[in-house]
Write a protein that holds these residues in place. Structure first.
Motif, PDB file in Angstrom:
ATOM      1  N   ASN A 649       0.856  -1.181   0.000  1.00  0.00           N
ATOM      2  CA  ASN A 649       0.000   0.000   0.000  1.00  0.00           C
ATOM      3  C   ASN A 649       0.898   1.238   0.000  1.00  0.00           C
ATOM      4  OD1 ASN A 649      -1.711   2.190   0.709  1.00  0.00           O
ATOM      5  ND2 ASN A 649      -3.166   0.763   1.625  1.00  0.00           N
ATOM      6  N   LEU A 650       1.006   1.886  -1.165  1.00  0.00           N
ATOM      7  CA  LEU A 650       1.886   3.044  -1.287  1.00  0.00           C
ATOM      8  C   LEU A 650       1.298   4.292  -0.647  1.00  0.00           C
ATOM      9  CD1 LEU A 650       3.088   2.519  -4.965  1.00  0.00           C
ATOM     10  CD2 LEU A 650       4.319   1.980  -2.864  1.00  0.00           C
ATOM     11  N   ALA A 651      -0.012   4.376  -0.552  1.00  0.00           N
ATOM     12  CA  ALA A 651      -0.639   5.534   0.087  1.00  0.00           C
ATOM     13  C   ALA A 651      -0.386   5.527   1.587  1.00  0.00           C
ATOM     14  CB  ALA A 651      -2.131   5.563  -0.212  1.00  0.00           C
ATOM     15  N   GLN A 652      -0.540   4.338   2.205  1.00  0.00           N
ATOM     16  CA  GLN A 652      -0.333   4.206   3.646  1.00  0.00           C
ATOM     17  C   GLN A 652       1.101   3.815   3.990  1.00  0.00           C
ATOM     18  OE1 GLN A 652      -2.735   5.077   5.756  1.00  0.00           O
ATOM     19  NE2 GLN A 652      -4.064   5.522   3.997  1.00  0.00           N
ATOM     20  N   GLU A 653       1.883   3.477   2.967  1.00  0.00           N
ATOM     21  CA  GLU A 653       3.253   2.993   3.144  1.00  0.00           C
ATOM     22  C   GLU A 653       3.281   1.777   4.064  1.00  0.00           C
ATOM     23  OE1 GLU A 653       6.286   5.831   3.920  1.00  0.00           O
ATOM     24  OE2 GLU A 653       5.568   7.295   2.450  1.00  0.00           O
ATOM     25  N   GLN A 654       2.459   0.794   3.710  1.00  0.00           N
ATOM     26  CA  GLN A 654       2.352  -0.434   4.491  1.00  0.00           C
ATOM     27  C   GLN A 654       2.686  -1.643   3.620  1.00  0.00           C
ATOM     28  OE1 GLN A 654       1.516  -0.907   7.859  1.00  0.00           O
ATOM     29  NE2 GLN A 654       1.767   1.330   8.018  1.00  0.00           N
ATOM     30  N   LEU A 655       3.433  -2.601   4.218  1.00  0.00           N
ATOM     31  CA  LEU A 655       3.796  -3.856   3.569  1.00  0.00           C
ATOM     32  C   LEU A 655       2.897  -4.974   4.068  1.00  0.00           C
ATOM     33  CD1 LEU A 655       7.648  -3.526   4.040  1.00  0.00           C
ATOM     34  CD2 LEU A 655       6.436  -3.277   1.885  1.00  0.00           C
ATOM     35  N   ASP A 656       2.464  -5.840   3.174  1.00  0.00           N
ATOM     36  CA  ASP A 656       1.651  -7.014   3.546  1.00  0.00           C
ATOM     37  C   ASP A 656       2.006  -8.122   2.546  1.00  0.00           C
ATOM     38  OD1 ASP A 656      -0.110  -8.766   4.585  1.00  0.00           O
ATOM     39  OD2 ASP A 656      -1.922  -7.685   3.992  1.00  0.00           O
ATOM     40  N   LEU A 657       3.145  -8.797   2.794  1.00  0.00           N
ATOM     41  CA  LEU A 657       3.726  -9.713   1.834  1.00  0.00           C
ATOM     42  C   LEU A 657       3.904 -11.116   2.423  1.00  0.00           C
ATOM     43  CD1 LEU A 657       6.537  -7.346   0.528  1.00  0.00           C
ATOM     44  CD2 LEU A 657       4.323  -7.736  -0.517  1.00  0.00           C
ATOM     45  N   ARG A 658       3.895 -12.102   1.551  1.00  0.00           N
ATOM     46  CA  ARG A 658       4.141 -13.500   1.933  1.00  0.00           C
ATOM     47  C   ARG A 658       5.191 -14.083   0.994  1.00  0.00           C
ATOM     48  NH1 ARG A 658       1.656 -18.826   0.883  1.00  0.00           N
ATOM     49  NH2 ARG A 658       1.778 -20.056   2.793  1.00  0.00           N
ATOM     50  N   ILE A 659       6.223 -14.675   1.576  1.00  0.00           N
ATOM     51  CA  ILE A 659       7.331 -15.241   0.810  1.00  0.00           C
ATOM     52  C   ILE A 659       7.343 -16.747   1.011  1.00  0.00           C
ATOM     53  CG2 ILE A 659       9.836 -15.246   0.491  1.00  0.00           C
ATOM     54  CD1 ILE A 659       9.832 -12.373   1.544  1.00  0.00           C
ATOM     55  N   VAL A 660       7.234 -17.468  -0.104  1.00  0.00           N
ATOM     56  CA  VAL A 660       7.107 -18.930  -0.048  1.00  0.00           C
ATOM     57  C   VAL A 660       8.287 -19.554  -0.790  1.00  0.00           C
ATOM     58  CG1 VAL A 660       5.671 -20.925  -0.600  1.00  0.00           C
ATOM     59  CG2 VAL A 660       4.605 -18.731   0.014  1.00  0.00           C
ATOM     60  N   PRO A 661       9.114 -20.364  -0.094  1.00  0.00           N
ATOM     61  CA  PRO A 661      10.203 -21.063  -0.774  1.00  0.00           C
ATOM     62  C   PRO A 661       9.713 -22.351  -1.428  1.00  0.00           C
ATOM     63  CG  PRO A 661      10.329 -21.459   1.578  1.00  0.00           C
ATOM     64  CD  PRO A 661       9.147 -20.552   1.369  1.00  0.00           C
ATOM     65  N   GLU A 662      10.170 -22.581  -2.655  1.00  0.00           N
ATOM     66  CA  GLU A 662       9.885 -23.837  -3.353  1.00  0.00           C
ATOM     67  C   GLU A 662      11.242 -24.470  -3.664  1.00  0.00           C
ATOM     68  OE1 GLU A 662       7.656 -22.795  -6.763  1.00  0.00           O
ATOM     69  OE2 GLU A 662       5.997 -21.924  -5.617  1.00  0.00           O
ATOM     70  N   SER A 663      11.741 -25.298  -2.730  1.00  0.00           N
ATOM     71  CA  SER A 663      13.109 -25.784  -2.809  1.00  0.00           C
ATOM     72  C   SER A 663      13.275 -26.851  -3.869  1.00  0.00           C
ATOM     73  CB  SER A 663      13.555 -26.341  -1.456  1.00  0.00           C
ATOM     74  OG  SER A 663      14.854 -26.850  -1.538  1.00  0.00           O
ATOM     75  N   LEU A 664      14.352 -26.700  -4.639  1.00  0.00           N
ATOM     76  CA  LEU A 664      14.769 -27.771  -5.534  1.00  0.00           C
ATOM     77  C   LEU A 664      15.685 -28.736  -4.792  1.00  0.00           C
ATOM     78  CD1 LEU A 664      15.580 -25.604  -8.672  1.00  0.00           C
ATOM     79  CD2 LEU A 664      13.436 -26.761  -8.110  1.00  0.00           C
ATOM     80  N   LYS A 665      16.398 -28.229  -3.810  1.00  0.00           N
ATOM     81  CA  LYS A 665      17.316 -29.042  -3.010  1.00  0.00           C
ATOM     82  C   LYS A 665      17.126 -28.619  -1.554  1.00  0.00           C
ATOM     83  CE  LYS A 665      20.694 -29.128  -6.780  1.00  0.00           C
ATOM     84  NZ  LYS A 665      22.072 -28.788  -7.200  1.00  0.00           N
ATOM     85  N   TRP A 666      16.207 -29.248  -0.854  1.00  0.00           N
ATOM     86  CA  TRP A 666      15.809 -28.798   0.472  1.00  0.00           C
ATOM     87  C   TRP A 666      16.956 -28.831   1.480  1.00  0.00           C
ATOM     88  CZ3 TRP A 666      11.895 -26.026   1.819  1.00  0.00           C
ATOM     89  CH2 TRP A 666      10.724 -26.043   1.032  1.00  0.00           C
ATOM     90  N   LYS A 667      17.958 -29.610   1.216  1.00  0.00           N
ATOM     91  CA  LYS A 667      19.037 -29.700   2.189  1.00  0.00           C
ATOM     92  C   LYS A 667      19.790 -28.377   2.329  1.00  0.00           C
ATOM     93  CE  LYS A 667      22.369 -31.534  -1.171  1.00  0.00           C
ATOM     94  NZ  LYS A 667      23.311 -32.649  -1.476  1.00  0.00           N
ATOM     95  N   PHE A 668      19.657 -27.529   1.355  1.00  0.00           N
ATOM     96  CA  PHE A 668      20.355 -26.248   1.447  1.00  0.00           C
ATOM     97  C   PHE A 668      19.512 -25.188   2.170  1.00  0.00           C
ATOM     98  CE2 PHE A 668      22.268 -28.217  -2.346  1.00  0.00           C
ATOM     99  CZ  PHE A 668      23.583 -28.238  -1.938  1.00  0.00           C
TER     100      PHE A 668
END
Length: 737
Positions: A649-668
């Motif tokens: 939200n650029l008017a309120q300058e608020q972040l509302d994000l979700r980051i999802v990892p999709e691992s090809l090599k989970w050991k890392f």
């Protein structure tokens, strides 16, 4: 019968010649009487007591002008023949020299122009007191200040002792004069024309004024029933030991000048005959700016000549502005034929508007020196400020200006360049922090987007066509701008910066910006492309470590409303596309770069001590009513693909994000659950959140989220990224979903 034909012919041809003889006799009589008549007229002029005619003269002039006129002192008339200023047959037309003392002429009916210490007037600016002290001592010259040690040159500036002072005037009086001497031609009076070959005013006090309706006090309206209007013409004008005043209700200013005769006579090396000092004030908004000027001028104004070469030297101050000019004016009557060397300095170029009508942006302190030519003719001014050089802050500035007055607006054309530009000197022009401030912007009321309002109220007062370029830019390490060029057009309140080009971080930033101040609210539009920016160049500590965060390409198209960048973004609609290719990042690198949110995200995803090889990062955002949502936001490394969803939200300058990892090599991976990024731009918060939120991961993508507004919004095609093998693979995954 006698033929008389031969004898009658001579008689018939002789008769006409005899009929012309009376005319010749009359001409001879007239020629004989002319000297006598002229002698009689001269004796009449010489022996008449003209003071007895003063009441009649006062009444006739008052009736003709519609003003109260009075000669209260002595009145003398002297015959003058032949005319000393003419050649040919006009030299022999008779005239008179009229000398009068203690004269007054009133203001138009209902006009009042007060003067200090008189009463204040809400309608008409009050005139200051006459500045007698400014005509004493040494004149400031080029690069000099008043009050410096006395030198031999001071004798050139010394004024002669004044014989008389101007008579007292009140608010209803336009002109007073201790003495007036005029050379008057007689024949033009028959056609209601007053022609003065010369006019000398001794100790006058003249007040010119303009009210808030645009009406002036020097235009004379002929009263009804007084016949056709009289015309008036002056050949040579001299003013000795007098005062001139100007009160302007439209510009809310008032000035008063004292004029004195120089003691030293005019010569080839000393062309000046008068010295003047001026003082007054001008309101710039609510601020009262003091005006002061001193200078020298030629001895006589010959208003009949079109090429007089009238000399003038002036040193002036108005508020923060200072100017020095020396040169000649061909035609003072029409203000044509300027030929001056001019120096100007001040705290900001924006201060020039109230005095000159030049609409320029706010700047750091400036100074220029150049050659001024052209005309200041009212309503038809055309002038050039050629080959000027100077400084803007600590940056050099040179070029050429051309100004042309026109309807409905005047226009300024400029070709400007800098060999070396300090980036901080450009800050006030674009509403950024001024020179000498901190490199890092500080939040204001918890907001980080630029909130400086652009002052668009006067954009419709002048048109502008400006080209500017700088081949080298001195800047902080964190702002790797190499060069700059811009073409700015201001047309009827619409500003266009197209193109606006930067050499930036070893890449290029090309923008087209448009602002329409006539729209309500103000409308803004931005299109641009970013090509091959080296991200590590944005972060000096990383650059010194020879580390690469990758190359950034992108495009932007956005429209918004408001008077500041924060308002434009908060109401914005459009799209953004960013790509980052071939980089290496880690939590430690992002810490060094000052990207705290990105550092936390990377530490949680990949660990705090690992360097991750970036193959490609894509951020394709859609902006609607100030809300930015990712159409696609993915980051691909050799081990994993990370996706961001949610909104910003650029008017309120608020972040509302979700980051999802999709691992090809989970050991890392050190983390297998989603992250959230919430909170304000100034104080973001990162944590574990299995629920849906939108985010952007990766060093470059995190940098883009929290980067300046110029890189936080972009769309369209990005050829360099579309052709990249790794980015193609990532885009294919996105499109196939």
């Amino acid at each position: 019968m006698v033929d008389t034909t031969g004898t009658s012919a001579p008689e018939s041809t002789a008769a006409p010649s005899r009929r012309t003889h009376p005319w010749l006799r009359w001409a001879a009589v007239a020629m004989a009487l002319l000297p006598a008549l002229m002698l009689a007229a001269a004796m009449l002029v010489a022996f008449t007591d003209w003071n007895r005619l003063r009441p009649w003269i006062n009444e006739r002039i008052s009736t003709t002008t519609g003003r109260e006129f009075a000669i209260r002192g002595d009145l003398q008339v002297q015959w003058i023949w032949p005319q000393p200023l003419d050649t040919g047959w006009r030299r022999w037309l008779p005239g008179v020299v009229v000398r009068a003392s203690d004269l007054t002429l009133s203001q138009p009916l209902g006009w009042l122009v007060q003067q200090v210490p008189g009463n204040a007037d809400d309608k008409q600016p009050v005139l200051p007191a006459a500045p007698k002290e400014l005509n004493a001592g040494r004149l400031p010259g080029q690069g000099q200040a008043a009050g410096e040690k006395k030198t031999a040159a001071d004798d050139d500036d010394a004024i002669a002792d004044a014989d008389r002072q101007p008579p007292e005037r009140d608010a209803r009086t336009m002109i007073t004069a201790a003495n007036a001497t005029a050379s008057l031609r007689l024949w033009p009076l028959l056609s209601r024309h007053v022609q003065l070959d010369s006019l000398l005013l001794q100790a006058p006090d003249v007040v010119l004024a303009r009210n808030d309706k645009g009406e002036n006090n020097w235009t004379f309206d002929t009263p009804a029933g007084s016949g056709s209007a009289w015309s008036f013409d002056i050949g040579q004008l001299r003013i000795s030991d007098g005062v001139l005043g100007w009160s302007d209700a439209i510009r809310n200013m008032a000035v008063r000048a004292r004029i004195d005769t120089l003691r030293r006579p005019v010569s080839a090396g000393q062309p000046y005959g008068m010295r003047f000092g001026l003082t007054g004030y001008l309101y710039q908004g609510r601020t009262r700016a003091q005006i002061q000027a001193q200078g020298l001028a030629g001895p006589v104004l010959d208003l009949r000549q079109d090429r007089l070469r009238f000399p003038l030297r002036i040193h002036a101050r108005a508020g923060s502005l200072q100017a020095f000019a020396e040169g000649r004016l061909d035609n003072p009557k029409t203000l044509d034929g300027l030929d001056f060397q001019v120096q100007v300095r001040g705290k900001s170029m924006a201060d020039l508007f109230e005095l000159s009508g030049l609409l320029l942006p706010a700047t750091p302190p400036f100074e220029t020196s150049g050659h001024l030519t052209g005309s200041l003719r009212p309503g038809n001014a055309v002038w050039q400020y050629e080959q000027f050089r100077g400084k803007l802050g600590q940056s050099d500035l040179s070029g050429d200006l051309q100004y042309r007055s026109a309807q409905p607006r005047p226009k300024l054309t400029a070709q400007l360049r800098s060999r070396q530009l300090r980036l901080v000197d450009l800050g006030p022009v674009i509403g950024a922090a001024p020179s000498g401030s901190s490199d890092k912007p500080q939040p204001i009321n918890g907001k980080v987007l630029p909130q400086v309002r652009f002052q668009t109220g006067n954009w419709d007062k002048m048109d502008l066509d400006l080209h500017y370029e700088s081949s080298h830019i001195l800047r902080p390490e964190a702002l790797p701008v190499q060069n700059l060029s811009v073409h700015a057009l201001l047309d009827n309140g619409r500003l266009s910066l197209s193109p606006l080009r930067f050499g930036f971080a070893e890449g290029t930033l090309n923008l087209d910006a448009h602002v329409d101040s006539r729209a309500r609210p103000v409308a803004a539009k931005l299109n641009g492309q970013v090509q091959s920016l080296k991200l590590s160049a944005l972060f000096p500590k990383i650059e010194k470590m020879k580390k690469s965060l990758g190359r950034l390409d992108g495009a932007v198209a956005i429209t918004g409303q408001g008077e500041s960048p924060a308002q434009w973004l908060g109401t914005g609609n459009g799209s953004l596309r960013l790509y980052v290719r071939d980089g290496t990042f880690s939590s430690q690198l992002l810490d060094l770069a000052g990207l705290n949110v990105g550092s936390i995200v990377i530490a949680k995803l990949f660990g705090s001590d690992r360097e991750v090889q970036l193959r490609c990062a894509v951020a394709d955002l859609h902006l609607q009513q100030g809300i930015a949502r990712p159409r696609a936001a993915k980051l691909a490394t050799t081990e994993a693909v990370v996706e961001a969803t949610g909104q910003i939200n650029l008017a309120q300058e608020q972040l509302d994000l979700r980051i999802v990892p999709e691992s090809l090599k989970w050991k890392f991976f050190s983390l297998r659950t989603p992250l959230y990024v919430r909170g304000s731009f100034a104080r973001p918060d990162v944590g574990l959140e299995p629920g849906p939120l939108a985010a952007r991961a990766g060093a470059a993508v995190a940098a883009a989220v929290l980067a300046p507004a110029a890189l936080a919004l972009v769309p369209l095609t990005v050829p360099a990224a579309d052709d990249d093998v790794n980015c193609k693979q990532l885009l294919t995954q996105v499109r196939n979903r």
